[in-house]
Design an enzyme around this catalytic site. Structure first.
Site, PDB file in Angstrom:
ATOM      1  N   GLN A   1     -18.662  20.611 -49.325  1.00 51.82           N
ATOM      2  CA  GLN A   1     -17.498  19.888 -49.870  1.00 51.82           C
ATOM      3  C   GLN A   1     -17.569  18.400 -49.487  1.00 51.82           C
ATOM      4  O   GLN A   1     -16.833  17.945 -48.602  1.00 51.82           O
ATOM      5  CB  GLN A   1     -16.206  20.488 -49.316  1.00 51.82           C
ATOM      6  CG  GLN A   1     -15.878  21.852 -49.884  1.00 51.82           C
ATOM      7  CD  GLN A   1     -14.835  22.569 -49.039  1.00 51.82           C
ATOM      8  OE1 GLN A   1     -15.064  22.865 -47.878  1.00 51.82           O
ATOM      9  NE2 GLN A   1     -13.683  22.843 -49.625  1.00 51.82           N
TER      10      GLN A   1
ATOM     11  N   ASP B   1      -3.847  18.670 -51.623  1.00 50.05           N
ATOM     12  CA  ASP B   1      -4.616  19.294 -50.548  1.00 50.05           C
ATOM     13  C   ASP B   1      -5.175  18.234 -49.588  1.00 50.05           C
ATOM     14  O   ASP B   1      -5.690  17.202 -50.028  1.00 50.05           O
ATOM     15  CB  ASP B   1      -5.775  20.041 -51.239  1.00 50.05           C
ATOM     16  CG  ASP B   1      -6.676  20.783 -50.287  1.00 50.05           C
ATOM     17  OD1 ASP B   1      -6.227  21.798 -49.737  1.00 50.05           O
ATOM     18  OD2 ASP B   1      -7.831  20.367 -50.109  1.00 50.05           O
TER      19      ASP B   1
ATOM     20  N   GLU C   1       0.129  18.368 -48.235  1.00 53.05           N
ATOM     21  CA  GLU C   1      -0.449  19.177 -47.165  1.00 53.05           C
ATOM     22  C   GLU C   1      -1.035  18.250 -46.112  1.00 53.05           C
ATOM     23  O   GLU C   1      -2.162  17.777 -46.230  1.00 53.05           O
ATOM     24  CB  GLU C   1      -1.561  20.100 -47.667  1.00 53.05           C
ATOM     25  CG  GLU C   1      -1.963  21.084 -46.565  1.00 53.05           C
ATOM     26  CD  GLU C   1      -3.454  21.441 -46.486  1.00 53.05           C
ATOM     27  OE1 GLU C   1      -3.787  22.373 -45.734  1.00 53.05           O
ATOM     28  OE2 GLU C   1      -4.291  20.796 -47.137  1.00 53.05           O
TER      29      GLU C   1
ATOM     30  N   HIS D   1      -2.308  30.966 -47.380  1.00 51.28           N
ATOM     31  CA  HIS D   1      -3.634  31.539 -47.639  1.00 51.28           C
ATOM     32  C   HIS D   1      -4.639  31.198 -46.547  1.00 51.28           C
ATOM     33  O   HIS D   1      -5.736  31.742 -46.521  1.00 51.28           O
ATOM     34  CB  HIS D   1      -4.146  31.004 -48.974  1.00 51.28           C
ATOM     35  CG  HIS D   1      -4.365  29.516 -48.942  1.00 51.28           C
ATOM     36  ND1 HIS D   1      -3.338  28.621 -48.704  1.00 51.28           N
ATOM     37  CD2 HIS D   1      -5.472  28.761 -49.077  1.00 51.28           C
ATOM     38  CE1 HIS D   1      -3.820  27.389 -48.704  1.00 51.28           C
ATOM     39  NE2 HIS D   1      -5.116  27.443 -48.929  1.00 51.28           N
TER      40      HIS D   1
HETATM   41  C1  GLC Z   1      -6.794  22.926 -47.369  1.00 50.97           C
HETATM   42  C2  GLC Z   1      -6.699  24.319 -47.942  1.00 50.97           C
HETATM   43  C3  GLC Z   1      -7.804  25.173 -47.383  1.00 50.97           C
HETATM   44  C4  GLC Z   1      -9.125  24.530 -47.692  1.00 50.97           C
HETATM   45  C5  GLC Z   1      -9.163  23.084 -47.207  1.00 50.97           C
HETATM   46  C6  GLC Z   1     -10.332  22.351 -47.756  1.00 50.97           C
HETATM   47  O1  GLC Z   1      -6.528  22.904 -46.015  1.00 50.97           O
HETATM   48  O2  GLC Z   1      -5.434  24.856 -47.674  1.00 50.97           O
HETATM   49  O3  GLC Z   1      -7.754  26.468 -47.902  1.00 50.97           O
HETATM   50  O4  GLC Z   1     -10.150  25.257 -47.101  1.00 50.97           O
HETATM   51  O5  GLC Z   1      -8.032  22.360 -47.637  1.00 50.97           O
HETATM   52  O6  GLC Z   1     -10.140  22.097 -49.122  1.00 50.97           O
END
Ligand code: GLC
Length: 522
Positions: A165, A197, A239, A304
């Site tokens: 990522q 996110d 978030e 989640h």
């Molecule tokens: C956020 C999401 C999580 C993901 C991370 C990276 O924290 O909630 O599930 O792995 O971002 O995108």
């Protein structure tokens, strides 16, 4: 400001309902279940990522921002879902991962193909892996560094999560513009906003921990201004897994996020239940700064991800692990990968008590799919998949989730579909589903839940929490007994019991073990 009075509901589309028998939940399946969601009473759904993705991080590794993964359906299916939801007064927000893409995104493929690619600047490249050394690693169980070496172009690229990522480079005006275009695309399809996110990590600056930087806020304010101008009434939910004083700037002067998750209160609710004392909860809420009038906290018990223990001290984390994750398989990174019901010993009183706290603290509550029926988890499954298993609609072996083979094992044992499912709970007037449904109904009838001030009343025990929430001439009083012993609370006056709708004259109130009481002052 609909979001202040709304109850939110988080959905993994893959795990919710399969309409075509391929074993994966999809948008049509979810559309079939809108009546259920309307019956439950929720106002806004947050859909986890449905973009094409190699699924190294369950869709949070996005390979194309302008499409829907075909296992979930088509853009038309999404439009139909949004339309059908809106007809039921249900709104829908989607996940927007701004910080990073998948390494299979075309931008990254181009970026890593050649140092001179016009896409090189889309990501964060460096000759050395010694930059930004003050930055923590988030996925501590798997990642050793935030830098990964790229053989072909002989540089390192930056990533705050999995190496698959890569972080986008928000110093590039092109990236800034691309992400506004992405937002526009989905808002034009009619969605009601985004759960944004991992926003603390958009920019990197030497000598900082590369979180919550002023540049990040500046960009997010641009995104908000764009939404205000073109899509009033849509929302951005933040978030930012940070302490309240660091989340506070994400609300700006009411010109950044509409909503932000309150991360630190969450583990402290579990601490309170175990310690039978509200002390930690009260402290963190007292440490929570006021937010602008057009902003709202989003409160949650589970989601989640792992039950994150990033926002507690190392000692508290150790204690939480001992108490709630005795089996090492229950632990991941700095958290606990279990669902609400198993965490609370599948004890109905504790589950209701936790939900009652969720509903009565300032903010708007969000329910994680399946927690309204007390679903279980599976710690044998990889990563965080054990809390993302198929929704249990009925008692059949595939839980009414699919006519095919489910994409992942269903929960067995005490939490199997035969034990825990929607159909049975809808038939049973005393089920957890109906308790949650009632809480939602009550909350919707009184704006003081979402908008009221908070006052802690004095009690004669740390195990008894009593709060007043006041708004527009209405006063609600909530009393919680965290103890497994009976307690008392001294109140006086005329109150309406919000659950029974009966007027009561209160004086010395006897509180049953692990009980909660919702009143309106008459
Ligand atoms: C956020 C999401 C999580 C993901 C991370 C990276 O924290 O909630 O599930 O792995 O971002 O995108």
């Amino acid at each position: 400001m609909w979001y202040k009075d709304s109850v939110f509901y988080q959905i993994s589309v893959r795990a919710y309902k399969d309409s075509n028998g391929d074993g994966h939940g999809d948008l049509r399946g979810l559309t079939e279940k809108l009546d259920y969601l309307q019956t439950l009473g929720v106002d806004c759904l947050w859909l986890m990522p449905i973009y094409p993705s190699p699924l190294k991080d369950d869709g949070y590794d996005i390979a194309d921002y302008y499409a829907i993964d075909s296992t979930f359906g088509t853009l038309d299916d999404l439009k139909a879902l949004v339309k059908a939801a809106h007809e039921r007064n249900i709104r829908i927000i989607m996940d927007l991962a701004l910080n990073h893409t998948s390494d299979e995104h075309e931008w990254f493929k181009a970026s890593r193909s050649d140092k001179n690619s016009p896409f090189r600047e889309y990501y964060v490249w460096s000759d050395t892996d010694q930059k930004y050394q003050d930055t923590r690693i988030i996925f501590v169980d798997t990642e050793k560094s935030n830098w990964t070496w790229d053989e072909k172009t002989q540089q390192y690229y930056w990533h705050r999560f999995y190496a698959s990522q890569p972080d986008l480079n928000f110093d590039s005006p092109k990236v800034q513009e691309e992400m506004i275009n992405v937002a526009r695309f989905w808002l034009d399809l009619g969605i009601d906003g985004f759960r944004a996110d991992a926003v603390p990590y958009l920019f990197e600056r030497e000598g900082t921990n590369c979180e919550n930087l002023p540049e990040t806020h500046e960009y997010l304010k641009k995104l908000r201004a764009f939404i205000n101008e073109n899509y009033p009434d849509r929302i951005l939910l933040c978030e930012a897994n940070q302490y309240p004083e660091d989340v506070r700037p994400y609300f700006g002067d009411g010109d950044e996020f509409h909503m932000g998750f309150h991360f630190p209160i969450m583990p402290r609710i579990y601490m309170a239940l175990k310690k039978e004392s509200a002390e930690d909860m009260i402290q963190i809420l007292q440490r929570t700064p006021a937010i602008p009038e057009n902003c709202q906290w989003c409160m949650f018990l589970r989601n989640h991800d792992e039950l994150t223990l990033e926002m507690v001290t190392p000692d508290e984390r150790k204690w939480m692990w001992e108490q709630y994750a005795p089996d090492p398989r229950m632990r991941i990174n700095l958290g606990i990968r279990r669902r609400l019901a198993p965490l609370l010993d599948n004890d109905r009183r504790k589950i209701e008590l936790a939900n009652s706290l969720l509903f009565t603290l300032p903010g708007s509550p969000i329910i994680y799919y399946g927690d309204e029926i007390g679903m279980g988890d599976n710690i044998q499954l990889f990563d965080r998949n054990g809390v993302r298993t198929p929704m249990q609609w009925d008692s059949t072996p595939s839980a009414g989730f699919t006519s095919g083979t489910p994409f992942i094992d269903l929960i067995g044992g005490d939490f199997s579909p035969a034990q825990v499912n929607v159909a049975a709970q809808m038939k049973d007037a005393d089920s957890l589903f109906h308790t949650l449904q009632r809480m939602i109904q009550i909350r919707k009838a009184h704006h003081a839940f979402g908008r009221g001030t908070l006052t802690w009343l004095e009690t004669n025990s740390a195990a008894v929490i009593a709060t007043l929430r006041e708004h527009d001439g209405e006063t609600l009083m909530f009393i919680h007994n965290l103890s497994s012993q009976p307690q008392t609370f001294k109140a006086d006056g005329q109150y309406l019991n919000l659950f029974t709708n009966e007027s009561e004259t209160l004086n010395e109130l006897s509180l049953n073990p692990l009980s909660y009481h919702w009143y309106k002052k008459l």
